[in-house]
Write a protein that holds these residues in place. Structure first.
Motif, PDB file in Angstrom:
ATOM      1  N   ALA A  68     -50.183  52.249 -86.260  1.00  0.00           N
ATOM      2  CA  ALA A  68     -48.910  51.533 -86.346  1.00  0.00           C
ATOM      3  C   ALA A  68     -47.763  52.520 -86.494  1.00  0.00           C
ATOM      4  O   ALA A  68     -46.717  52.380 -85.857  1.00  0.00           O
ATOM      5  N   PHE A  69     -47.984  53.527 -87.310  1.00  0.00           N
ATOM      6  CA  PHE A  69     -46.957  54.554 -87.494  1.00  0.00           C
ATOM      7  C   PHE A  69     -46.638  55.219 -86.156  1.00  0.00           C
ATOM      8  O   PHE A  69     -45.483  55.437 -85.797  1.00  0.00           O
ATOM      9  N   TRP A  70     -47.696  55.488 -85.413  1.00  0.00           N
ATOM     10  CA  TRP A  70     -47.547  56.156 -84.120  1.00  0.00           C
ATOM     11  C   TRP A  70     -46.667  55.324 -83.190  1.00  0.00           C
ATOM     12  O   TRP A  70     -45.793  55.834 -82.508  1.00  0.00           O
ATOM     13  N   GLU A  71     -46.935  54.002 -83.174  1.00  0.00           N
ATOM     14  CA  GLU A  71     -46.131  53.097 -82.347  1.00  0.00           C
ATOM     15  C   GLU A  71     -44.678  53.092 -82.798  1.00  0.00           C
ATOM     16  O   GLU A  71     -43.758  53.227 -82.006  1.00  0.00           O
ATOM     17  N   ASP A  72     -44.504  52.896 -84.100  1.00  0.00           N
ATOM     18  CA  ASP A  72     -43.149  52.837 -84.638  1.00  0.00           C
ATOM     19  C   ASP A  72     -42.394  54.121 -84.356  1.00  0.00           C
ATOM     20  O   ASP A  72     -41.228  54.110 -83.996  1.00  0.00           O
ATOM     21  N   ALA A  73     -43.096  55.226 -84.547  1.00  0.00           N
ATOM     22  CA  ALA A  73     -42.451  56.517 -84.319  1.00  0.00           C
ATOM     23  C   ALA A  73     -41.993  56.606 -82.871  1.00  0.00           C
ATOM     24  O   ALA A  73     -40.923  57.118 -82.578  1.00  0.00           O
ATOM     25  N   GLY A  74     -42.809  56.067 -81.971  1.00  0.00           N
ATOM     26  CA  GLY A  74     -42.444  56.076 -80.566  1.00  0.00           C
ATOM     27  C   GLY A  74     -41.181  55.268 -80.315  1.00  0.00           C
ATOM     28  O   GLY A  74     -40.318  55.652 -79.547  1.00  0.00           O
ATOM     29  N   ASP A  75     -41.076  54.133 -81.015  1.00  0.00           N
ATOM     30  CA  ASP A  75     -39.930  53.254 -80.801  1.00  0.00           C
ATOM     31  C   ASP A  75     -38.662  53.780 -81.453  1.00  0.00           C
ATOM     32  O   ASP A  75     -37.577  53.630 -80.926  1.00  0.00           O
ATOM     33  N   PHE A  76     -38.815  54.370 -82.614  1.00  0.00           N
ATOM     34  CA  PHE A  76     -37.615  54.635 -83.392  1.00  0.00           C
ATOM     35  C   PHE A  76     -37.174  56.084 -83.418  1.00  0.00           C
ATOM     36  O   PHE A  76     -36.050  56.376 -83.753  1.00  0.00           O
ATOM     37  N   GLY A  77     -38.063  56.987 -83.080  1.00  0.00           N
ATOM     38  CA  GLY A  77     -37.657  58.375 -83.137  1.00  0.00           C
ATOM     39  C   GLY A  77     -36.924  58.799 -81.889  1.00  0.00           C
ATOM     40  O   GLY A  77     -36.093  59.685 -81.921  1.00  0.00           O
ATOM     41  N   ARG A  78     -37.225  58.126 -80.821  1.00  0.00           N
ATOM     42  CA  ARG A  78     -36.746  58.592 -79.523  1.00  0.00           C
ATOM     43  C   ARG A  78     -35.225  58.607 -79.437  1.00  0.00           C
ATOM     44  O   ARG A  78     -34.631  59.448 -78.790  1.00  0.00           O
ATOM     45  N   VAL A  91     -21.555  44.277 -62.503  1.00  0.00           N
ATOM     46  CA  VAL A  91     -21.394  43.667 -63.815  1.00  0.00           C
ATOM     47  C   VAL A  91     -22.228  44.485 -64.801  1.00  0.00           C
ATOM     48  O   VAL A  91     -23.434  44.619 -64.634  1.00  0.00           O
ATOM     49  N   GLN A  92     -21.589  45.051 -65.780  1.00  0.00           N
ATOM     50  CA  GLN A  92     -22.299  45.909 -66.717  1.00  0.00           C
ATOM     51  C   GLN A  92     -22.684  45.145 -67.983  1.00  0.00           C
ATOM     52  O   GLN A  92     -21.883  44.404 -68.544  1.00  0.00           O
ATOM     53  N   LEU A  93     -23.916  45.320 -68.389  1.00  0.00           N
ATOM     54  CA  LEU A  93     -24.399  44.663 -69.603  1.00  0.00           C
ATOM     55  C   LEU A  93     -24.195  45.591 -70.791  1.00  0.00           C
ATOM     56  O   LEU A  93     -24.394  46.797 -70.684  1.00  0.00           O
ATOM     57  N   VAL A  94     -23.814  44.996 -71.903  1.00  0.00           N
ATOM     58  CA  VAL A  94     -23.611  45.769 -73.123  1.00  0.00           C
ATOM     59  C   VAL A  94     -24.335  45.071 -74.263  1.00  0.00           C
ATOM     60  O   VAL A  94     -24.210  43.859 -74.431  1.00  0.00           O
ATOM     61  N   ILE A  95     -25.124  45.843 -75.006  1.00  0.00           N
ATOM     62  CA  ILE A  95     -25.789  45.273 -76.178  1.00  0.00           C
ATOM     63  C   ILE A  95     -24.883  45.496 -77.387  1.00  0.00           C
ATOM     64  O   ILE A  95     -24.577  46.630 -77.728  1.00  0.00           O
ATOM     65  N   ASP A  96     -24.453  44.411 -78.001  1.00  0.00           N
ATOM     66  CA  ASP A  96     -23.526  44.542 -79.125  1.00  0.00           C
ATOM     67  C   ASP A  96     -24.241  44.785 -80.451  1.00  0.00           C
ATOM     68  O   ASP A  96     -23.682  45.408 -81.346  1.00  0.00           O
ATOM     69  N   ASP A  97     -25.445  44.249 -80.590  1.00  0.00           N
ATOM     70  CA  ASP A  97     -26.180  44.456 -81.838  1.00  0.00           C
ATOM     71  C   ASP A  97     -27.218  45.547 -81.636  1.00  0.00           C
ATOM     72  O   ASP A  97     -28.140  45.378 -80.843  1.00  0.00           O
ATOM     73  N   PRO A 149     -38.273  48.388 -73.962  1.00  0.00           N
ATOM     74  CA  PRO A 149     -37.172  48.068 -74.883  1.00  0.00           C
ATOM     75  C   PRO A 149     -35.938  47.573 -74.130  1.00  0.00           C
ATOM     76  O   PRO A 149     -35.637  48.083 -73.046  1.00  0.00           O
ATOM     77  N   LEU A 150     -35.232  46.631 -74.745  1.00  0.00           N
ATOM     78  CA  LEU A 150     -34.089  46.015 -74.082  1.00  0.00           C
ATOM     79  C   LEU A 150     -33.043  47.041 -73.645  1.00  0.00           C
ATOM     80  O   LEU A 150     -32.429  46.900 -72.594  1.00  0.00           O
ATOM     81  N   ARG A 151     -32.864  48.096 -74.458  1.00  0.00           N
ATOM     82  CA  ARG A 151     -31.847  49.076 -74.065  1.00  0.00           C
ATOM     83  C   ARG A 151     -32.169  49.701 -72.712  1.00  0.00           C
ATOM     84  O   ARG A 151     -31.291  49.964 -71.900  1.00  0.00           O
ATOM     85  N   GLU A 152     -33.477  49.926 -72.441  1.00  0.00           N
ATOM     86  CA  GLU A 152     -33.858  50.496 -71.149  1.00  0.00           C
ATOM     87  C   GLU A 152     -33.707  49.466 -70.037  1.00  0.00           C
ATOM     88  O   GLU A 152     -33.328  49.790 -68.920  1.00  0.00           O
ATOM     89  N   GLU A 208     -34.316  47.308 -79.531  1.00  0.00           N
ATOM     90  CA  GLU A 208     -35.763  47.490 -79.490  1.00  0.00           C
ATOM     91  C   GLU A 208     -36.538  46.214 -79.175  1.00  0.00           C
ATOM     92  O   GLU A 208     -37.752  46.174 -79.306  1.00  0.00           O
ATOM     93  N   PHE A 209     -35.855  45.155 -78.803  1.00  0.00           N
ATOM     94  CA  PHE A 209     -36.553  43.986 -78.283  1.00  0.00           C
ATOM     95  C   PHE A 209     -37.425  44.435 -77.125  1.00  0.00           C
ATOM     96  O   PHE A 209     -36.954  45.175 -76.261  1.00  0.00           O
ATOM     97  N   HIS A 210     -38.640  43.985 -77.095  1.00  0.00           N
ATOM     98  CA  HIS A 210     -39.450  44.367 -75.944  1.00  0.00           C
ATOM     99  C   HIS A 210     -39.463  43.237 -74.923  1.00  0.00           C
ATOM    100  O   HIS A 210     -39.711  42.099 -75.262  1.00  0.00           O
ATOM    101  N   VAL A 211     -39.184  43.615 -73.708  1.00  0.00           N
ATOM    102  CA  VAL A 211     -39.087  42.628 -72.645  1.00  0.00           C
ATOM    103  C   VAL A 211     -40.198  42.870 -71.640  1.00  0.00           C
ATOM    104  O   VAL A 211     -40.453  43.998 -71.249  1.00  0.00           O
ATOM    105  N   SER A 212     -40.869  41.777 -71.267  1.00  0.00           N
ATOM    106  CA  SER A 212     -41.847  41.857 -70.191  1.00  0.00           C
ATOM    107  C   SER A 212     -41.496  40.803 -69.160  1.00  0.00           C
ATOM    108  O   SER A 212     -41.188  39.681 -69.522  1.00  0.00           O
ATOM    109  N   GLY A 213     -41.542  41.183 -67.905  1.00  0.00           N
ATOM    110  CA  GLY A 213     -41.270  40.184 -66.891  1.00  0.00           C
ATOM    111  C   GLY A 213     -40.860  40.812 -65.579  1.00  0.00           C
ATOM    112  O   GLY A 213     -40.683  42.021 -65.482  1.00  0.00           O
TER     113      GLY A 213
END
Lengths: 409, 172
Positions: free
Chosen positions: A58-68, A345-351, A331-334, A356-361
């Motif tokens: 779990a740490f490994w996953e989190d580190a991947g998401d948050f350290g980058r 039309v440019q998208l901007v994430i305000d929050d 992740p939503l930012r990507e 880090e929302f993960h989107v699949s689709g």
């Protein structure tokens, strides 16, 4: 309370070290059948083992998401780490006998550093100076580029055919040798063919190359310092700000970097998918200075590292040619960055919390609407904006947030 | 719920919510709620019932799948009327967990602190972790960069992981 203190005692002990060692071994692919049996036995010994392993995962996953996202100057950190242990090494040498046990380093670390003169070798110093020079060169080149961009673009445009796409535009170009280049949105290539070789420079963005076969005239795509070389194949090159990603759709491609030697263990590597087939021609130059990739593989090259090739989702990597974007827990930012490549039309994430929302689709790249609809349905977000900018933020009022989440008090 | 249904559910869960699921489980395992030891026991017992773990090549994914199964059944059993438990409730929990900006910010901050702490503890272990995790560098490359052997680079990496786990545990 009891169980809690018990856990800490275990964590501070051997179990954690064992779990970490297993984790690294698996991550390195070093565990053979006997090792797996031993691991199984280790797991069965105690729930504490299982817990430790799960927590590290779990740490490994989190580190991947948050350290980058942390803007870290890795090069500077490495310099600092090297300087830090150089001091230790010198101390150890001066002492002439048992190395002093520094607070911050284990004995093994100090001995190893003392026994290994590499950190202060000429080669290493040169390398470091090279890195500094490169950084300086990068900074300087930005200035130069700003100053003469117009003139250079005009000159080069004059000499070599250059193909450019605007935002939202895709373009297919057939080159004089019969090779085809699919140019993605906001991308630019320059074609420089000679009798000996076919060179295409990817100046910006992404392109899929369908190379006409010609064994004596290799086809080379340059993306910054990274080169991908082939004789007759299909591959995608994506030049990102921080790295170049090469995905092989068909055949073989040899990838190399001007800045880095190919890591030893990747030289002459036999890709798993290659089988014994000899019918696929080897790209010339696929020797010691390049990593050989086969269909279905992807490699990422930064100015500092040639990563190990990985099995790729080729469909996702080339979906853009069908005006589609495929995301698999991205992740939503990507996701937003991808859509912004394709649309005015440019998208901007305000929050920042939404980053880090993960989107699949699977979405149409030509319009962000379907993705925005999806976000509104699935997550508690509000979309506002006009024809230029669309803002994505959390719904206020917390109406939709279930209060049943177990979490920290 | 049939075994097949359960399996399909977990597969979907894993596929769609992999990272969230892992974080959720980790939070449940880390935060010492009263029922956590029970849950861990169940995960463990379930593992014991499965015969051949030797064929696992990716224990991380494997263990999480087992843990997710257990968590799912656990949730079902603890509900007063199991039939009325919608698996989606669990998923809603996962989404909410991921959607909470405060929690996200806290996690981010925790990782920053962790980084600072690790750098102070062992600068080499710190850069090894960064290069390995974020740049995809191999241990050989890291060793070459730091002027040490691959074996030593591997020790740095293990040390970094141990340090992070310990300091995460101490915070709670």
């Amino acid at each position: 309370m009891d169980s809690n203190s018990g856990r800490k005692a275990h964590r501070n002990g051997q179990v954690l070290e064992e779990a970490a060692a297993w984790f690294v071994d698996f991550s390195e692919g070093e565990v053979d059948a006997a090792g797996r049996a031993a691991f199984d036995e280790w797991l069965r010994r105690s729930p504490e083992h299982v817990r430790c392993y799960l927590e590290i995962s779990a740490f490994w996953e989190d580190a991947g998401d948050f350290g980058r996202d942390q803007a870290l100057d890795l090069e500077a950190l490495i310099e600092r780490a090297l300087a830090h242990s150089n001091v230790l090494a010198l101390d150890a040498v001066k002492a002439g006998n048992a190395p002093p046990l520094a607070e911050n380093a284990s004995a093994a670390e100090v001995v190893d550093v003392a026994a290994n003169p590499a950190p202060v070798s000429t080669e290493d110093r040169l390398k470091r100076r090279g890195a500094r020079l490169r950084r300086f060169a990068a900074a300087a080149s930005v200035l130069v580029m700003l100053a003469v961009a117009g003139a250079v673009a005009w000159l080069q445009g004059y000499w070599d055919p250059t193909y450019t796409t605007a935002v939202g535009e895709q373009r297919s170009v057939t080159l004089v040798d019969g090779s085809k280049v699919e140019l993605n949105s906001r991308s630019r290539v320059r074609v420089r063919f000679t009798d000996q070789q076919r060179v295409v420079e990817l100046l910006e963005g992404q392109a899929l190359f369908k190379v006409a076969k010609n064994p004596v005239r290799p086809f080379i795509v340059r993306s910054g310092a990274t080169s991908a070389r082939a004789v007759g194949t299909q591959f995608d090159v994506y030049r990102r700000p921080d790295r170049t990603v090469v995905t092989v759709v068909e055949g073989r491609v040899a990838v190399s970097s001007e800045l880095l030697p190919v890591p030893e263990q990747l030289v002459g590597r036999q890709p798993a998918a290659a089988g014994t087939s000899t019918s696929i021609p080897m790209p010339p130059g696929a020797g010691a200075d390049a990593v050989l990739l086969v269909a279905g593989e992807q490699i990422s090259v930064t100015p500092r590292v040639i990563a190990r090739p990985r099995p790729a989702n080729v469909e996702a990597a080339t979906a853009w040619t069908q005006q589609k974007l495929i995301f698999d827990t991205v992740p939503l930012r990507e996701v937003v960055a991808e859509f912004n490549r394709y649309n005015r039309v440019q998208l901007v994430i305000d929050d920042p919390g939404l980053n880090e929302f993960h989107v699949s689709g699977v979405f149409a790249s030509t319009s962000a609407q379907s993705m925005l609809d999806f976000l509104q349905r699935r997550f508690d977000v509000v979309i506002t904006g006009d024809e230029h900018v669309v803002h994505i933020k959390h719904a206020t009022g917390e109406a939709g947030a279930p209060a049943t989440v177990p979490g920290p008090p | 719920m049939t075994t097949d249904g359960n399996r399909a559910f977990v597969a979907t869960l894993e596929q769609r919510y992999g990272p969230q699921l892992r974080r959720y489980l980790a939070a449940r395992l880390r935060h010492a709620g009263a029922d956590v030891p029970d849950l861990m026991q169940e995960i463990f017992l379930r593992l014991l019932r499965i015969k051949h773990h030797e064929s696992i090549r990716n224990p991380q994914a494997y263990l999480y799948t087992v843990a997710a199964h257990t968590l799912h059944q656990y949730t079902l059993r603890r509900a007063v009327t199991p039939e009325s438990v919608d698996p989606l409730d669990l998923v809603a929990g996962l989404e909410a967990q991921d959607a909470d900006p405060a929690q996200q910010a806290e996690l981010e901050q925790r990782f920053e602190e962790l980084g600072r702490g690790l750098e102070a503890f062992s600068p080499r272990a710190y850069v090894t972790l960064l290069m390995y995790r974020y740049e995809g560098a191999t241990l050989e490359q890291i060793g070459a960069r730091l002027g040490v052997t691959r074996v030593m680079a591997k020790k740095y990496l293990t040390k970094a992981i141990v340090y992070c786990q310990q300091s995460l545990a101490e915070r709670e």
